[in-house]
Design an enzyme around this catalytic site. Structure first.
Site, PDB file in Angstrom:
ATOM      1  N   HIS A  88       0.714  -1.240   0.176  1.00  0.00           N
ATOM      2  CA  HIS A  88      -0.050  -0.038  -0.003  1.00  0.00           C
ATOM      3  C   HIS A  88       0.801   1.493  -0.138  1.00  0.00           C
ATOM      4  O   HIS A  88       0.240   2.436  -0.320  1.00  0.00           O
ATOM      5  CB  HIS A  88      -1.064   0.095   1.247  1.00  0.00           C
ATOM      6  CG  HIS A  88      -0.448   0.276   2.293  1.00  0.00           C
ATOM      7  ND1 HIS A  88       0.463  -0.697   3.154  1.00  0.00           N
ATOM      8  CD2 HIS A  88      -0.315   1.556   3.257  1.00  0.00           C
ATOM      9  CE1 HIS A  88       0.661  -0.088   4.365  1.00  0.00           C
ATOM     10  NE2 HIS A  88       0.371   1.201   4.493  1.00  0.00           N
ATOM     11  N   GLU A  92       3.249   5.454  -3.339  1.00  0.00           N
ATOM     12  CA  GLU A  92       3.535   6.554  -2.376  1.00  0.00           C
ATOM     13  C   GLU A  92       5.067   7.023  -2.203  1.00  0.00           C
ATOM     14  O   GLU A  92       5.437   8.120  -2.313  1.00  0.00           O
ATOM     15  CB  GLU A  92       2.711   6.678  -1.260  1.00  0.00           C
ATOM     16  CG  GLU A  92       2.823   7.738  -0.201  1.00  0.00           C
ATOM     17  CD  GLU A  92       2.105   9.137  -0.709  1.00  0.00           C
ATOM     18  OE1 GLU A  92       2.448  10.151  -0.446  1.00  0.00           O
ATOM     19  OE2 GLU A  92       1.360   8.927  -1.735  1.00  0.00           O
ATOM     20  N   ASP A  93       5.855   5.967  -1.779  1.00  0.00           N
ATOM     21  CA  ASP A  93       7.228   6.191  -1.015  1.00  0.00           C
ATOM     22  C   ASP A  93       8.371   5.759  -1.808  1.00  0.00           C
ATOM     23  O   ASP A  93       9.499   5.866  -1.674  1.00  0.00           O
ATOM     24  CB  ASP A  93       7.199   5.655   0.493  1.00  0.00           C
ATOM     25  CG  ASP A  93       5.953   6.155   1.308  1.00  0.00           C
ATOM     26  OD1 ASP A  93       5.711   7.347   1.129  1.00  0.00           O
ATOM     27  OD2 ASP A  93       5.542   5.590   2.223  1.00  0.00           O
TER      28      ASP A  93
END
Length: 766
Positions: A88, A92-93
């Site tokens: 997840h 994003e990272d």
């Protein structure tokens, strides 16, 4: 070097053990065993997050593993959700994209990860407009695949469990956001265990002192509580065993947060919270058709033993809650004279209640032909997504109408069941049935009695909606409707009517100018705005159309520069709430409703504040000082905290710290919506006096008022500002306002007042 290698090996083993724990839990479930794809997702995420650590110092991969464990063990989802949970944070990272996820794991997992990425960083950002947009994204993804929201809930739960490593101002922001949105959303989705833990963890970080105190009191009362439960449950268990039922019976203790809420709302001490626990009976039953019959047979057995409270029976078997919750609740008088709630469920009902109806229904049993109540609720959320709310806070408030509300069930004349938020009106029901009915509704019949549109409905009411084609929507309807659909549809209709009014008003203005030999120009319109004190051209046009403004000779003279008098306007009306004309000078309108509606504190007028404010470091606790009649803070007038209260600071537009009590409703909104302007606070030695309100109740007798006032007058540290007392036969109620230095003085005063003969309770209210 060897010690570093040893540490790395130990850390590697901890990570592997954590992942194997997730895998073992999945293998023990009744899901199809897709082990290889889970292992593949783990390896992918581990490589992507390699070398990255959390604030706590542990490897970052431990967070996705923990989220996957919650998704599997506590919510009960399968391999697709476990993979999405492990992945997840990858998009994003790290440098990986959604397309990378799609190539490796397929469309479904990629879609869920993309949905989670859209709402990453919490529902709320730093600005109101960002909040609304992120919230819309959350709701859209919920409607597409509810697993996105369920995994997000698991992500938030793990973040709350590890919140101790964050800075205090971040703790306030995240805890406030959790209480404002995530806990109610968990409740609405049927994730009751997660909802309770989210509330308790938020409470722990917002009110650490109260959390520790109540936890200790719960522990200290354990033996006494267990004895009472044993006495109460023994006869019930004997009856159930005689019925040849296979069952489990246990005491369900109220959460720390719910106990504190009851103490706060009822203004009672811990010792007077009598319903600390409920008895839960969970029976085994393989045939769903027999569940209802067994529930009522257990009900009958219990009511043969104990006296029933007739108004506190809840049948959520015949009519389940919108989130799928089913159970039969009854309240009976225990042997110690206190009311005790008993919850009766089958094992299936218990599983739905604990892990959530959404996951159980859609992913474990499969979607049936009958449309789920939960899906109906998710569809109502879509009504909000098409509504271009002018303000993010308006959007959030309209959503909260459905999200936070408890429910009632009413009947149409044909016997159809309709679930509505508590306190819904006839007009809410009309809009729920169809937008056309709502817009043309004139009245209703409740239980065959004619009632107005604003009539509030109760569970069990039979309601008929009456309409007229000549009826048009009115702005005042906004004041009493409760459902988000009604608000959305009414606002859209009013906007359409307003546009028509604007068009007619502009035509009237153009005709007026033409009759007086003038052209429709920016200059003439601006002079009309100044003359009538209207904020913009649309408002002027509406006022002309509705007759609130008459285009008369005085206006014509003013336009032709013949007016020698003062124009009828105020800077406040034209410029809005607060407008800086020159540095350090501001003009405020008298209407503070705009700030109140948005949850922002009004600007207090009676405090002397050290000037000018220096820039504030939100990462450090802010020390609240009050010296020589000057404070480095402003007390919020919505909750009136005093030194010693659990408080937080909000940095307003002028750079000042406005102090709110942590349990203030406006503070809850501020924490959720303006996290970057929240600052943790600590009281210094404060040398001032602050307003506090005390409520006293008791048995009326001659001279009791004099004794109450003596208790206040003899304390030099207390200034009495106001006292109201009202007697109703033998009982009296009194509200007292005093000025005190800190919480300790109020606590001592309440203790002294309770010693007055006849006083039953004395407590501070906010």
């Amino acid at each position: 070097m060897d010690s570093l290698n040893d540490k790395a090996l130990i850390e590697e083993q901890i990570v592997e053990d954590a992942f194997n724990d997730v895998l073992n839990g999945y293998l023990a479930s009744n899901h199809r065993k897709k082990v290889e794809i889970i292992k593949q997702a783990y390896r992918f995420a581990k490589a992507a997050h390699a070398g990255v650590r959390r604030r706590s110092g542990e490897p970052y991969i431990m967070h996705p593993i923990a989220v996957a464990r919650i998704v599997s063990r506590e919510i009960g989802l399968g391999s697709t959700s476990i993979c999405a949970a492990l992945l997840h944070d990858v998009v994003e990272d790290t440098d990986f994209t959604v397309e990378d996820i799609r190539r490796q794991f397929g469309d479904k997992i990629a879609m869920i990860v993309e949905g989670l990425t859209k709402i990453s960083g919490g529902i709320f950002g730093d600005k109101a407009s960002v909040q609304a947009e992120n919230f819309r994204k959350l709701l859209l993804t919920m409607c597409e695949d509810i697993r996105v929201v369920l995994i997000k809930m698991a992500d938030r739960l793990h973040n709350m469990r590890t919140l101790g490593s964050m800075a205090p101002n971040k703790q306030y922001k995240i805890a406030g956001e959790t209480l404002y949105i995530y806990a109610p959303l968990a409740h609405r989705l049927g994730l009751f265990a997660i909802k309770t833990e989210l509330e308790d963890l938020s409470f722990k970080y917002e009110h650490p002192g109260a959390y520790e105190r109540i936890s200790r009191q719960i522990q200290e009362s354990e033996s006494r509580r267990q004895a009472v439960y044993s006495d109460f449950s023994a006869p019930i268990k004997e009856r159930l065993e005689n019925m040849d039922l296979k069952y489990e019976a246990k005491a369900r203790l109220k959460s720390v947060y719910s106990i504190w809420r009851k103490m706060e709302t009822k203004h009672i001490p811990f010792e007077e919270v009598y319903d600390l626990y409920a008895m839960r009976i969970v029976f085994e039953c393989d045939d769903m058709a027999k569940e209802k019959e067994i529930c009522w047979s257990i009900y009958s057995a219990i009511t043969d033993l104990y006296r029933l409270h007739p108004e506190r029976t809840r049948d959520w078997i015949s009519v389940p809650k919108a989130n799928g919750y089913q159970a039969l609740h009854l309240t009976v008088m225990g042997p110690d004279g206190n009311w005790i709630e008993v919850q009766i469920r089958s094992r299936r009902m218990d599983e739905i209640a604990e892990k959530g109806f959404a996951a159980h229904w859609r992913y474990k049993i499969g979607e049936g032909d009958e449309e789920s109540e939960l899906t109906v609720w998710l569809k109502t959320i879509k009504d909000l997504l098409d509504n271009p709310e002018p303000s993010a806070m308006d959007f959030l408030d309209s959503l909260k109408l459905n999200l936070f509300a408890s429910e009632i069930v009413v009947f149409t004349p044909r016997g159809e069941l309709i679930t509505l938020p508590a306190e819904s009106t006839v007009l809410d029901l009309a809009f729920t049935l169809h937008s056309h009915l709502g817009l043309h509704c004139i009245a209703g019949k409740v239980n065959h009695r004619l009632v107005p549109l604003s009539h509030r409905l109760s569970s069990g009411d039979q309601v008929e909606v009456l309409t007229s084609q000549s009826q048009t929507p009115h702005p005042e309807w906004m004041s009493f409707i409760k459902t988000s659909k009604a608000r959305t549809r009414l606002r859209q209709a009013l906007n359409r009517l307003r546009q028509q009014s604007i068009t007619r008003g502009k035509e009237a203005i153009a005709n007026f100018l033409a009759v007086n030999g003038m052209t429709l120009s920016d200059e003439s319109l601006n002079r009309l705005l100044r003359h009538y004190g209207q904020p913009n051209r649309d408002e002027l046009a509406v006022a002309v159309d509705t007759g609130d403004i008459t285009l008369d000779q005085a206006a014509a003279d003013f336009l032709k520069n013949k007016s020698k008098g003062k124009s009828r306007f105020t800077l406040g009306k034209i410029l809005g709430a607060t407008v800086n004309l020159i540095p350090g000078v501001s003009i405020r309108s008298n209407d503070d409703s705009d700030n109140t509606d948005k949850g922002l504190p009004k600007e207090p007028q009676n405090e002397k504040v050290a000037n000018p404010p220096t820039p504030i470091d939100t990462k450090k606790p802010y020390i609240l000082r009050y010296d020589d009649d000057k404070a480095n803070f402003v007390m919020a007038d919505c909750c009136c905290p005093i030194p010693g209260d659990d408080v937080m600071g909000f940095i307003d537009d002028n750079g000042r710290v406005v102090v709110h009590a942590l349990n203030c409703p406006r503070a809850l909104v501020l924490k959720a919506g303006y996290g970057n302007r929240i600052v943790a606070t600590r009281w210094a030695a404060v040398s001032g006096k602050f307003l506090a309100n005390i409520h006293v109740e008791g048995i009326d007798r001659h001279g009791i008022l004099q004794e109450i006032t003596q208790q206040i007058a003899t304390q030099k540290s207390i200034d009495l500002r106001q006292l109201e007392i009202k007697a109703d036969n033998e009982v009296f109620h009194s509200d007292i306002q005093v000025r005190v230095a800190d919480v300790a003085v109020v606590t001592e005063l309440c203790t002294r007042l309770k010693k007055v003969d006849g006083v039953i309770s004395a407590s501070r209210i906010q």
